[in-house]
Design a protein around this motif. Structure first.
Motif, short mmCIF file in Angstrom:
data_model
loop_
_atom_site.label_atom_id
_atom_site.label_comp_id
_atom_site.label_asym_id
_atom_site.label_seq_id
_atom_site.Cartn_x
_atom_site.Cartn_y
_atom_site.Cartn_z
N LEU A 1 0.83 -1.20 0.00
CA LEU A 1 0.00 0.00 0.00
C LEU A 1 0.87 1.25 0.00
N VAL A 2 1.94 1.23 0.80
CA VAL A 2 2.81 2.41 0.94
C VAL A 2 4.09 2.28 0.13
N MET A 3 4.30 1.16 -0.54
CA MET A 3 5.55 0.91 -1.26
C MET A 3 5.97 2.04 -2.21
N PRO A 4 5.06 2.57 -3.05
CA PRO A 4 5.50 3.65 -3.94
C PRO A 4 6.01 4.88 -3.19
N ARG A 5 5.42 5.17 -2.03
CA ARG A 5 5.86 6.31 -1.23
C ARG A 5 7.14 5.97 -0.47
N TRP A 6 7.27 4.73 -0.03
CA TRP A 6 8.48 4.28 0.67
C TRP A 6 9.66 4.26 -0.30
N GLY A 7 9.38 3.91 -1.55
CA GLY A 7 10.38 4.02 -2.60
C GLY A 7 11.30 2.84 -2.78
N GLY A 8 10.89 1.66 -2.34
CA GLY A 8 11.75 0.49 -2.50
C GLY A 8 11.00 -0.79 -2.26
N TRP A 9 11.75 -1.86 -1.99
CA TRP A 9 11.14 -3.16 -1.74
C TRP A 9 11.81 -3.82 -0.55
N THR A 10 11.01 -4.54 0.25
CA THR A 10 11.53 -5.39 1.31
C THR A 10 10.58 -6.55 1.53
N SER A 11 11.11 -7.70 1.93
CA SER A 11 10.28 -8.82 2.37
C SER A 11 10.33 -8.98 3.89
N ASP A 12 11.10 -8.13 4.55
CA ASP A 12 11.21 -8.19 6.01
C ASP A 12 9.89 -7.72 6.62
N LEU A 13 9.26 -8.58 7.41
CA LEU A 13 7.95 -8.25 7.95
C LEU A 13 7.99 -7.09 8.93
N SER A 14 9.03 -7.02 9.74
CA SER A 14 9.14 -5.91 10.70
C SER A 14 9.34 -4.59 9.98
N VAL A 15 10.22 -4.58 9.00
CA VAL A 15 10.45 -3.36 8.21
C VAL A 15 9.18 -2.96 7.48
N SER A 16 8.47 -3.97 6.94
CA SER A 16 7.22 -3.71 6.23
C SER A 16 6.20 -3.04 7.14
N ALA A 17 6.05 -3.56 8.35
CA ALA A 17 5.08 -3.01 9.29
C ALA A 17 5.44 -1.58 9.67
N GLU A 18 6.72 -1.30 9.86
CA GLU A 18 7.12 0.05 10.23
C GLU A 18 6.99 1.02 9.07
N ALA A 19 7.22 0.54 7.84
CA ALA A 19 7.01 1.40 6.67
C ALA A 19 5.54 1.81 6.59
N PHE A 20 4.65 0.86 6.83
CA PHE A 20 3.22 1.15 6.86
C PHE A 20 2.89 2.12 7.98
N ALA A 21 3.43 1.86 9.16
CA ALA A 21 3.11 2.66 10.34
C ALA A 21 3.49 4.13 10.14
N ALA A 22 4.55 4.38 9.39
CA ALA A 22 4.98 5.75 9.17
C ALA A 22 3.94 6.56 8.40
N HIS A 23 3.15 5.88 7.58
CA HIS A 23 2.15 6.57 6.77
C HIS A 23 0.73 6.46 7.35
N TYR A 24 0.50 5.45 8.18
CA TYR A 24 -0.83 5.24 8.77
C TYR A 24 -0.69 5.02 10.28
N PRO A 25 -0.28 6.05 11.01
CA PRO A 25 -0.05 5.86 12.46
C PRO A 25 -1.28 5.42 13.23
N ASP A 26 -2.48 5.78 12.75
CA ASP A 26 -3.70 5.38 13.47
C ASP A 26 -3.92 3.86 13.41
N HIS A 27 -3.31 3.19 12.46
CA HIS A 27 -3.48 1.74 12.32
C HIS A 27 -2.17 0.99 12.58
#
Length: 268
Positions: free
Chosen positions: A195-221
């Motif tokens: 969901l946030v990948m284009p804004r994050w600007g890269g790729w990762t399969s790391d679940l923790s990194v993925s969750a934090e990338a999301f959290a930076a854009h959707y802090p309420d969730h």
């Protein structure tokens, strides 16, 4: 490859390699290669791939599973599926280093099709490591972490929700709940990341990194996505946790995903 999973030209770099397989898993990989060749043969098998934590070099003995994708010359038949099931069972029984074995089967026509160009095609080119045969990546484009890739990889989350609810209602064992929690949580974290990948600007399969990338854009969730990441690492049998993910996070995520990236092209 930089820390955001891109090559020097800004395309998503293939994330795994045989050189990254840890010594504990090398015998499993070698045996899998031999058994695949024996079970399918050159008339049926175009190529075989590893994916997941083992070729990324992050697998844990006794915890991680072995993930394989087989590209067949033609579309898979019931006999092919039975052979794959037997392969899964044999490898899982013979190697305590892995906790489960999964074999995906696809025809090369499907993997190279225009419909699958930004889903299965991308998966093979970027997330799969060649093990046997011709590498189809040479016949596929290079990929950027853009909205098209986001839409075609995870723009169908809403379709999974009824199945997940049915599985939760029908589950009558810890094994079924554990399997469901693993599937649901991994899908949610990966969908949240793309969901946030284009804004994050890269790729990762790391679940923790993925969750934090999301959290930076959707802090309420963020808390619910971090919960999904925790369950993905340590599956649960807690029905309340599963309900919170399936009936809480998932419907909102599906709706937001459609609003941002649109719906994935329908499959037959």
């Amino acid at each position: 490859m930089d820390i955001q999973g891109l090559d020097e030209d800004g395309y998503i770099a293939r994330e795994g390699s045989l050189e990254r397989v840890r010594p504990e898993f090398a015998p499993v990989v070698d045996d899998a290669r031999e058994r695949i060749a024996a079970a399918f043969g050159p008339d049926r098998l175009h190529g075989a791939y590893l994916y997941g934590s083992i070729p990324r070099g992050t697998a844990l003995p006794g915890v991680s599973d072995l993930d394989l994708l087989l590209a067949l010359h033609r579309e898979p038949t019931p006999d092919d599926r039975r052979a794959a099931d037997a392969l899964e069972a044999a490898l899982d029984a013979d190697f305590p280093q892995v906790d489960g074995v999964g074999v995906l089967l696809f025809g090369t026509g499907t993997l190279l099709s225009e419909l699958e160009r930004h889903d299965l095609g991308w998966f093979v080119a970027c997330l799969c490591t060649p093990l046997l045969g011709e590498d189809l990546a040479g016949r596929l484009p290079r990929y950027r972490p853009d909205s098209l890739l986001a839409r075609e990889t995870n723009g169908d989350l809403a379709l999974a929700l009824p199945r997940w609810r049915e599985r939760l209602a029908a589950a009558d064992s810890d094994a079924e709940l554990t399997a469901l929690s693993r599937a649901v949580s991994r899908r949610l974290v990966r969908t949240g990341f793309t969901l946030v990948m284009p804004r994050w600007g890269g790729w990762t399969s790391d679940l923790s990194v993925s969750a934090e990338a999301f959290a930076a854009h959707y802090p309420d969730h963020a808390d619910r996505m971090r919960l999904a990441a925790a369950v993905a690492r340590t599956p649960t049998t807690d029905r309340a946790v599963l309900a919170a993910l399936i009936d809480g996070l998932a419907p909102w995520l599906a709706a937001e995903y459609t609003a941002v990236h649109g719906e994935k092209a329908p499959r037959p």
